[in-house]
Design an enzyme around this catalytic site. Structure first.
Site, short mmCIF file in Angstrom:
data_model
loop_
_atom_site.label_atom_id
_atom_site.label_comp_id
_atom_site.label_asym_id
_atom_site.label_seq_id
_atom_site.Cartn_x
_atom_site.Cartn_y
_atom_site.Cartn_z
N LYS A 137 0.86 -1.16 -0.01
CA LYS A 137 0.08 0.09 -0.03
C LYS A 137 0.66 1.19 -0.02
O LYS A 137 0.69 2.14 -0.81
CB LYS A 137 -0.87 -0.07 1.20
CG LYS A 137 -1.30 1.44 1.64
CD LYS A 137 -2.32 1.26 3.01
CE LYS A 137 -1.32 1.45 3.97
NZ LYS A 137 -1.18 2.81 4.62
N ASN A 138 1.78 1.17 0.89
CA ASN A 138 2.61 2.54 0.94
C ASN A 138 3.65 2.58 -0.04
O ASN A 138 4.06 3.85 -0.23
CB ASN A 138 3.18 2.60 2.37
CG ASN A 138 2.50 2.56 3.45
OD1 ASN A 138 1.26 3.08 3.40
ND2 ASN A 138 3.01 2.57 4.70
N ARG A 170 -8.28 -0.39 5.56
CA ARG A 170 -7.42 0.57 4.90
C ARG A 170 -5.88 -0.09 4.32
O ARG A 170 -5.58 0.41 3.42
CB ARG A 170 -6.77 1.86 5.82
CG ARG A 170 -8.06 2.55 6.31
CD ARG A 170 -7.56 3.54 7.16
NE ARG A 170 -6.88 4.44 6.44
CZ ARG A 170 -6.24 5.51 6.66
NH1 ARG A 170 -6.77 6.16 7.89
NH2 ARG A 170 -5.38 6.45 5.94
N CYS A 227 -4.16 12.79 14.10
CA CYS A 227 -4.05 11.41 13.67
C CYS A 227 -4.02 10.65 14.90
O CYS A 227 -3.50 11.05 15.86
CB CYS A 227 -2.68 11.48 12.67
SG CYS A 227 -2.27 9.73 12.43
#
Ligand code: EPZ
Length: 422
Positions: free
Chosen positions: A22-23, A400, A116
């Site tokens: 994902k990153n 996510r 966050c």
């Protein structure tokens, strides 16, 4: 809202295929802004965050198709350089469009990301990089308004309180690809995801040296072209399954892994007593006897990743003796401690950054709440190893970043189902 219901106490056996990172995929998607040509990106995990970045690219003026883990991204006529709050607030990685928008269109309006769950996450280094490359930046009504006649190469020092910044390095690298002259980023983040983005940019025609080192040099070019690229495997997902075996026992083979990217994780898992063997793209994990407590200190790559800290904590909650985990990257990344304590873990946090874990025999199932993606993964691991039933709430955090998480765990013999909250 969905929850996970987990029946703990079952060993894991079999094999699991690790998804694309994902990153790495997120900044690579942002980098497609730098060209008008079509880009094809393969091995992209089908995740909430990827869908959010697709939505953002569509707002910016890209046409995006996503099928079978492959993205096809094309330019439309409707160019827009504003990344709205509604998107950015749901995913901080949206900040990765700042550099490419500025480089391609000489302007960008990107919402500030806001709060966050893992502590303050400022974007001052991103802003500093753009300013030093020649942009004029105003912060107005919660937006970063950036303009530049032309970006000009320079030496960027992007050193934050915890060391180099991953997305900051990525933003600077993307902006510098179309700047005049040479940009030196020092210290640059050395994470494999930065290198994957760099390799994508090089395929597009960018001139970049020093990827994977602390000095990255980018010589600006006039134009970048469309390319095809396959995203690297997700090292954090691989590490998550390693710790899952450590907590539950059993024997699991991980496929589609770059072993070189997870040596720091493998070393710590072995130190705790897991048996691990590796081939080029495979990892064999076996738990033969109970684990021993270890010390971990999170650091920028090649150090031990902060994104593996909660999963190791869940695993070490039942290791023999004491473990000490020091979190150096994010100020507030211990919210899962309270949840693990509810499951019977013996953990004490000192000075907010060090957790001392005294291993207990067994965790006990309980209702717990995921506060962020990796904390959520840690709680799933704890639930799978605990006695009885664990219900993990707010699993949208887990969605996510872990593709087909419950399917993969079920295929290994773990008992986990997704349910609607009563
Ligand atoms: C990336 O976030 C990852 N996200 C994070 O993954 C990961 O935890 C983090 O790197 C560290 O490895 C993506 O790649 C999309 P940083 P990033 O900038 O780039 C400080 C996950 O669970 N800092 O390297 O935002 C910052 O506060 C996530 O997948 C500044 O001070 O992290 C932190 O202390 C969560 N000013 C440190 O640097 C800035 O302008 C490192 O953060 C930027 C960062």
């Amino acid at each position: 809202m969905d929850i996970y219901e987990i029946e703990g106490g079952f060993k894991l056996n079999g094999n699991v295929v690790i998804s694309g990172s994902k990153n790495a995929a997120l900044p690579i998607m942002a980098a497609t802004i730098l060209t008008d040509d079509k880009c094809i990106i393969e091995n992209v995990p089908d995740l909430k965050d990827i869908k959010t970045m697709i939505e953002l690219l569509e707002i910016i003026g890209k046409k995006v198709q996503f099928n079978n883990n492959t993205l096809i991204i094309e330019q439309t006529e409707n160019i827009n350089t504003r990344a709205p709050y509604e998107i950015v607030k749901t995913m901080r990685a949206s900040i990765a469009v700042l550099g490419p928008l500025l480089a391609k269109y000489n302007k960008a309006e990107v919402s500030l990301p806001g709060g966050c769950a893992i502590g303050p996450r400022p974007v001052d280094l991103h802003i500093k990089a753009m300013k030093e490359l020649g942009a004029i930046i105003n912060i107005e009504k919660g937006y970063i308004n950036a303009k530049a006649q032309k970006l000009i190469g320079t030496t960027l020092t992007l050193f934050g309180p915890a060391g180099p910044t991953v997305l900051g390095t990525e933003n600077a690298m993307m902006a510098a690809t179309l700047a005049d002259g040479e940009t030196i980023i020092e210290p640059a983040a050395m994470e494999p995801e930065v290198t994957d983005l760099g390799n994508f940019l090089i395929k597009m025609g960018a001139k970049i040296e020093g990827l994977g080192t602390s000095t990255i040099k980018v010589k600006g070019v006039k134009k970048l072209k469309g390319v095809k690229h396959s995203v690297i495997p997700d090292r954090i997902e691989a590490g998550t399954f390693i710790t899952m075996v450590g907590a539950c026992g059993g024997e699991v083979r991980l496929d589609n892994v770059y072993v070189a990217h997870i040596n720091n994780i493998i070393d710590k898992a072995k130190e705790a007593g897991l048996e691990i063997e590796t081939e080029e793209n495979r990892v064999y994990v076996r738990k033969k006897s109970s684990l021993e407590g270890i010390e971990i200190s999170t650091l920028p790559y090649p150090g031990f990743p902060t994104d593996m800290q909660p999963q190791f904590m869940a695993m070490l909650a039942t290791a023999k003796g004491l473990s000490i985990i020091t979190e150096n990257i994010f100020e507030d990344r211990f919210i899962h401690v309270g949840e693990l304590q509810r499951m019977g873990a013996n953990i004490r946090v000192e000075k907010g950054t060090t957790a001392i874990i005294k291993g207990v025999n067994k965790l006990k199932g309980a209702s717990v709440m995921a506060s962020d993606l990796r904390a959520g993964a840690g709680l799933v691991i704890a639930g799978l190893s605990a006695e009885g039933i664990t219900r993990v709430q707010r699993i949208y955090h887990i969605d996510r970043g872990y593709e087909k998480f419950e399917n993969k765990i079920t295929s290994l013999g773990g008992r986990i189902i997704r349910k609607k909250e009563d």
